[in-house]
Scaffold this motif. Structure first.
Motif: not given
Length: 129
Positions: A23-41
């Motif tokens: 669950a922690a790995v999944c949360i971290q993965k989704n948060f990092r994905r969110h940060l990456a999307i924000k950075l790309v945007q």
């Protein structure tokens, strides 16, 4: 029985920890994905902002060139119109001058004829009387 319970509790706790870890790995993965999307945007916005800035500057430069070209054309048009007006005035004044000179020649010829006739009359009448 106690050792079986201990083994079972250990297995259960390890499963629980593994589940929490997943669950922690999944949360971290989704948060990092969110940060990456924000950075790309943000990067896209910055690029878009930069590209629109460049486009705006290019458009302003083109507008300045077009305005300058229109001003040059307008100035040339006014110059041609002024030259045409001067040419028309010159032609008209020349015509007036030629007409006045012709009138003066006619008047001079008339005066000369009158003077000639007057001299003839004086010579004719001067001899008689």
């Amino acid at each position: 029985a106690a050792s079986i319970q201990a083994v079972q509790r250990g297995r259960s706790v390890r499963r629980q920890i593994a589940k929490q870890h997943k669950a922690a790995v999944c949360i971290q993965k989704n948060f990092r994905r969110h940060l990456a999307i924000k950075l790309v945007q943000r990067t896209r916005l910055e690029r878009h902002g930069a590209s629109t800035f460049v486009q705006r500057m290019q458009k302003e430069e083109n507008d300045r060139k077009l305005l300058k070209q229109k001003q040059v054309e307008e100035r040339a048009k006014r110059t041609r119109e002024r030259q045409a007006a001067v040419h028309i005035q010159r032609m008209y004044r020349g015509r007036l001058g030629r007409k006045k000179a012709a009138e003066q020649r006619v008047l001079a010829a008339q005066r000369a004829e009158e003077e000639f006739l007057e001299q003839k009359r004086k010579s004719i009448f001067g001899m008689c009387c």
